[in-house]
Design a protein around this motif. Structure first.
Motif, PDB file in Angstrom:
ATOM      1  N   ALA A  24     -22.773 -24.978   6.734  1.00 21.25           N
ATOM      2  CA  ALA A  24     -22.354 -24.676   8.102  1.00 21.25           C
ATOM      3  C   ALA A  24     -22.944 -25.691   9.079  1.00 21.25           C
ATOM      4  CB  ALA A  24     -22.762 -23.258   8.475  1.00 21.25           C
ATOM      5  N   ALA A  25     -24.197 -26.074   8.874  1.00 17.29           N
ATOM      6  CA  ALA A  25     -24.835 -27.056   9.754  1.00 17.29           C
ATOM      7  C   ALA A  25     -24.148 -28.412   9.646  1.00 17.29           C
ATOM      8  CB  ALA A  25     -26.316 -27.169   9.415  1.00 17.29           C
ATOM      9  N   ILE A  26     -23.804 -28.822   8.439  1.00 22.19           N
ATOM     10  CA  ILE A  26     -23.104 -30.102   8.246  1.00 22.19           C
ATOM     11  C   ILE A  26     -21.719 -30.047   8.895  1.00 22.19           C
ATOM     12  CG2 ILE A  26     -22.041 -31.597   6.505  1.00 22.19           C
ATOM     13  CD1 ILE A  26     -24.461 -30.935   4.692  1.00 22.19           C
ATOM     14  N   ALA A  27     -20.989 -28.958   8.689  1.00 20.81           N
ATOM     15  CA  ALA A  27     -19.657 -28.812   9.279  1.00 20.81           C
ATOM     16  C   ALA A  27     -19.729 -28.850  10.799  1.00 20.81           C
ATOM     17  CB  ALA A  27     -19.009 -27.518   8.798  1.00 20.81           C
ATOM     18  N   LEU A  28     -20.695 -28.160  11.373  1.00 16.97           N
ATOM     19  CA  LEU A  28     -20.855 -28.161  12.826  1.00 16.97           C
ATOM     20  C   LEU A  28     -21.155 -29.564  13.339  1.00 16.97           C
ATOM     21  CD1 LEU A  28     -20.985 -26.523  15.443  1.00 16.97           C
ATOM     22  CD2 LEU A  28     -23.411 -26.184  14.999  1.00 16.97           C
ATOM     23  N   GLY A  29     -22.027 -30.280  12.634  1.00 15.68           N
ATOM     24  CA  GLY A  29     -22.336 -31.654  13.040  1.00 15.68           C
ATOM     25  C   GLY A  29     -21.118 -32.555  12.996  1.00 15.68           C
ATOM     26  N   LEU A  30     -20.295 -32.413  11.954  1.00  6.26           N
ATOM     27  CA  LEU A  30     -19.074 -33.225  11.856  1.00  6.26           C
ATOM     28  C   LEU A  30     -18.084 -32.876  12.955  1.00  6.26           C
ATOM     29  CD1 LEU A  30     -18.526 -33.241   7.989  1.00  6.26           C
ATOM     30  CD2 LEU A  30     -19.246 -35.157   9.429  1.00  6.26           C
ATOM     31  N   VAL A  31     -17.938 -31.597  13.245  1.00  4.55           N
ATOM     32  CA  VAL A  31     -17.011 -31.179  14.289  1.00  4.55           C
ATOM     33  C   VAL A  31     -17.468 -31.713  15.644  1.00  4.55           C
ATOM     34  CG1 VAL A  31     -16.177 -29.180  15.580  1.00  4.55           C
ATOM     35  CG2 VAL A  31     -16.129 -29.164  13.089  1.00  4.55           C
ATOM     36  N   LEU A  32     -18.729 -31.584  15.945  1.00  6.71           N
ATOM     37  CA  LEU A  32     -19.228 -32.041  17.247  1.00  6.71           C
ATOM     38  C   LEU A  32     -19.159 -33.555  17.385  1.00  6.71           C
ATOM     39  CD1 LEU A  32     -22.256 -29.665  17.823  1.00  6.71           C
ATOM     40  CD2 LEU A  32     -19.990 -29.552  18.843  1.00  6.71           C
ATOM     41  N   SER A  33     -19.425 -34.295  16.328  1.00  8.28           N
ATOM     42  CA  SER A  33     -19.342 -35.755  16.425  1.00  8.28           C
ATOM     43  C   SER A  33     -17.893 -36.202  16.498  1.00  8.28           C
ATOM     44  CB  SER A  33     -20.049 -36.422  15.245  1.00  8.28           C
ATOM     45  OG  SER A  33     -19.363 -36.131  14.033  1.00  8.28           O
TER      46      SER A  33
END
Length: 133
Positions: A24-33
């Motif tokens: 979830a943390a990786i997915a959130l980081g990709l979405v925000l970037s």
């Protein structure tokens, strides 16, 4: 002294939760970037062209409005762009309704060329007119 037995199910659940949290943390980081890549200054379907010093962007379309320092250009896809000429005197050479091609560098139109209107012209009809004496 009593030692508690190891609960394997509990350990498996902890590892599953840890994997879920990391995913979830990786997915959130990709979405925000990725969201910042697609962010732009748009207002009611209009965009203001911004360029860099080496790249020239070319747009073609119909002038829909002329202001004192810029004009609005509606492209073939129906999108409206605010165009600011590098030389404001270029605005005197165009009128609302003109079809133009614009070269943009550094966010400014460096050339504005009138083009033939493609809408409504039919080469067959024009040839027939020329053949009728």
């Amino acid at each position: 002294m009593d030692i508690a037995p190891i609960n394997v199910k509990h350990i498996e659940e902890v590892f599953k939760m840890r994997k879920l949290f990391i995913s979830a943390a990786i997915a959130l980081g990709l979405v925000l970037s990725g969201a910042s890549v697609f962010a732009s200054d748009t207002k009611a379907g209009q965009t203001e062209m911004k360029g860099d010093t080496q790249h020239v962007t070319q747009l073609s379309g119909k002038i829909t409005d002329i202001k004192s320092d810029s004009f609005m250009l509606k492209d073939q896809m129906g999108k409206t762009h605010k165009i600011t000429p590098a030389d404001p005197s270029e605005l005197a050479k165009v009128n609302v309704g003109d079809d133009v091609t614009v070269d943009i560098r550094d966010g400014k139109a460096v050339t504005i060329n009138k083009t033939e209107s493609v809408e409504g012209s039919n080469p067959k009809q024009e040839n027939q007119k020329d053949n009728n004496y």
